[in-house]
Scaffold this motif. Structure first.
Motif, PDB file in Angstrom:
ATOM      1  N   ALA A 131       0.828  -1.212   0.000  1.00  0.00           N
ATOM      2  CA  ALA A 131       0.000   0.000   0.000  1.00  0.00           C
ATOM      3  C   ALA A 131       0.861   1.259   0.000  1.00  0.00           C
ATOM      4  CB  ALA A 131      -0.910  -0.005   1.228  1.00  0.00           C
ATOM      5  N   TYR A 132       2.018   1.175   0.640  1.00  0.00           N
ATOM      6  CA  TYR A 132       2.947   2.317   0.690  1.00  0.00           C
ATOM      7  C   TYR A 132       3.498   2.601  -0.705  1.00  0.00           C
ATOM      8  CZ  TYR A 132       7.073   5.036   2.143  1.00  0.00           C
ATOM      9  OH  TYR A 132       8.036   6.003   2.293  1.00  0.00           O
TER      10      TYR A 132
ATOM     11  N   GLY B 188      -5.433   1.618   7.673  1.00  0.00           N
ATOM     12  CA  GLY B 188      -4.437   1.047   6.773  1.00  0.00           C
ATOM     13  C   GLY B 188      -3.123   1.792   6.711  1.00  0.00           C
ATOM     14  N   LYS B 189      -3.066   3.030   7.228  1.00  0.00           N
ATOM     15  CA  LYS B 189      -1.809   3.776   7.233  1.00  0.00           C
ATOM     16  C   LYS B 189      -0.851   3.134   8.242  1.00  0.00           C
ATOM     17  CE  LYS B 189       0.068   8.429   8.037  1.00  0.00           C
ATOM     18  NZ  LYS B 189      -0.240   9.818   8.452  1.00  0.00           N
ATOM     19  N   PRO B 190       0.433   2.926   7.898  1.00  0.00           N
ATOM     20  CA  PRO B 190       1.368   2.310   8.843  1.00  0.00           C
ATOM     21  C   PRO B 190       1.500   3.126  10.121  1.00  0.00           C
ATOM     22  CG  PRO B 190       2.297   2.319   6.627  1.00  0.00           C
ATOM     23  CD  PRO B 190       1.051   3.154   6.576  1.00  0.00           C
ATOM     24  N   ALA B 191       1.554   2.443  11.245  1.00  0.00           N
ATOM     25  CA  ALA B 191       1.615   3.118  12.545  1.00  0.00           C
ATOM     26  C   ALA B 191       2.856   3.987  12.682  1.00  0.00           C
ATOM     27  CB  ALA B 191       1.556   2.086  13.670  1.00  0.00           C
ATOM     28  N   ASP B 192       3.991   3.554  12.086  1.00  0.00           N
ATOM     29  CA  ASP B 192       5.203   4.345  12.265  1.00  0.00           C
ATOM     30  C   ASP B 192       5.200   5.617  11.437  1.00  0.00           C
ATOM     31  OD1 ASP B 192       5.777   3.419   9.717  1.00  0.00           O
ATOM     32  OD2 ASP B 192       7.845   2.867  10.180  1.00  0.00           O
ATOM     33  N   GLN B 193       4.180   5.767  10.569  1.00  0.00           N
ATOM     34  CA  GLN B 193       4.012   7.024   9.843  1.00  0.00           C
ATOM     35  C   GLN B 193       3.116   7.993  10.620  1.00  0.00           C
ATOM     36  OE1 GLN B 193       5.423   7.704   6.671  1.00  0.00           O
ATOM     37  NE2 GLN B 193       6.540   5.799   6.977  1.00  0.00           N
TER      38      GLN B 193
END
Length: 357
Positions: free
Chosen positions: A109-110, A280-285
């Protein structure tokens, strides 16, 4: 006379520089110098766009150090293959053959969000073939899944050692791919000794099936370490960072499967309000490690004990030796900074010397 365990420490242990998000990349040069000073044999550079460009950092580190190995992570589809091959070719020339190149698949997804082709194993296999042919001095003409490249050639070729190609892998298909195509494989953080043994077998079996020497594929293991850290810092380094892996669909599931752990824990992690709201956005972002500590408390202590090295430097060293015994050839220390690893490297030399290494 070489100190007992010192050569084994250099051969078998390295560390990330600039772990996580950074605002001052120059600090990475000091971290690399400190890693070399305390006897570690390798530094690893991850790719995070903006202030962690591996080609630039690798070049700077090569000039600031003398013997430490330098491994840079690249997303293959982000660069033209001639550019990537040239970076590795030049880095070998700049560093006196100390450079290794690692490829990561990234979250699909990134890559989609950036409008970049997904890093599939089919694409990677073709990229790797092109790189190696270029490093062998060939003129490459290619048409296939990567596009059309009528004429590729490295005009000025470094005549030294070809850069080893490492692939970061978790699942059975990725591990088998590494065994078939790569010089090394980097296992994911929080893979337990059981997971290391399971992963190593998959890699070695695939290499043998492909007609390669199974022992020619080096097994690297990426382990979160938190030696002698204050409790709040330890929780951020270990539990906060762990959530950035376990919350990801697919990633977390593969780690749990290879370790033979309870998958029900992942449902609790992903149901936490901080994670569920990400869509769905990565947590580290979205969060810092410190902001994820509360979510990290959902992880069983068993996962921390088996998947990381936490506690006193002596206890961390003994835990790290278990990963070597399970099949890892080299360990990448992650989490704590090199400035905090001096006591750990002393304990590692003790443990390695005690094993006659």
């Amino acid at each position: 006379m070489t100190e007992s365990g010192a050569q084994a420490l250099f051969d078998k242990f390295g560390t990330y520089i600039l772990p996580g998000r950074v605002d001052d990349p120059r600090r990475g040069i000091e971290e690399a110098q400190e890693a070399e000073r305390i006897g570690l044999g390798a530094i690893w550079i991850s790719e995070r766009f903006a202030l962690k460009e591996p080609a630039v950092l690798a070049g700077a580190v090569a000039e600031a150090t003398n013997k430490i190995r330098i491994n840079g992570t690249f997303y293959a589809t982000m660069r033209h293959p001639l550019v990537t091959a040239s970076i590795a070719n030049m880095m070998q020339a700049m560093s006196d053959d100390r450079f290794g190149i690692m490829f990561a698949r990234a979250v699909p997804a990134y890559m989609k969000m950036m409008g970049t082709p997904a890093i599939t194993m089919e694409r990677l296999a073709d990229y790797i073939s092109i790189y190696r042919r270029l490093w062998d001095g060939e003129t490459v003409s290619y048409e296939g899944i990567l596009g059309k490249f009528p004429t590729l050639k490295l005009t000025d070729l470094h005549e030294g050692r070809k850069p080893p190609i490492i692939f970061t892998a978790m699942g059975p298909k990725s591990l088998a791919f590494a065994g078939e195509h790569c010089d090394g494989v980097l296992l994911h953080p929080f893979v337990s000794p059981t997971g290391v043994a399971n992963s190593t077998k998959i890699v070695r079996d695939a290499a043998e099936k492909a007609g390669r020497d199974p022992m020619s594929v080096r097994i690297y293991h990426n382990i979160i370490v938190a030696p002698d850290l204050p409790k709040d810092e330890e929780d951020a380094v270990v539990r906060g960072r762990a959530i950035t892996y376990f919350e990801l669909p697919g990633f977390g599931d593969l780690i749990v499967e290879i370790n033979e752990w309870d998958k029900a824990v992942l449902d609790k992690v992903r149901a936490h309000p901080k994670i569920a709201s990400l869509n769905g956005k990565p947590a580290d972002q979205a969060y810092t490690r410190e902001e994820l500590v509360d979510v990290g408390q959902l992880l069983p202590q068993q996962w921390i004990d088996e998947g990381a090295a936490v506690g006193t430097a002596s206890r961390c060293a003994d835990q790290l030796m278990q990963y070597l015994a399970a099949g890892a050839d080299e360990i990448l220390l992650h989490g704590a900074a090199p400035k905090d690893m001096g006591p750990l490297t002393s304990e590692l030399k003790r443990a390695l010397g005690g094993k006659g290494l």
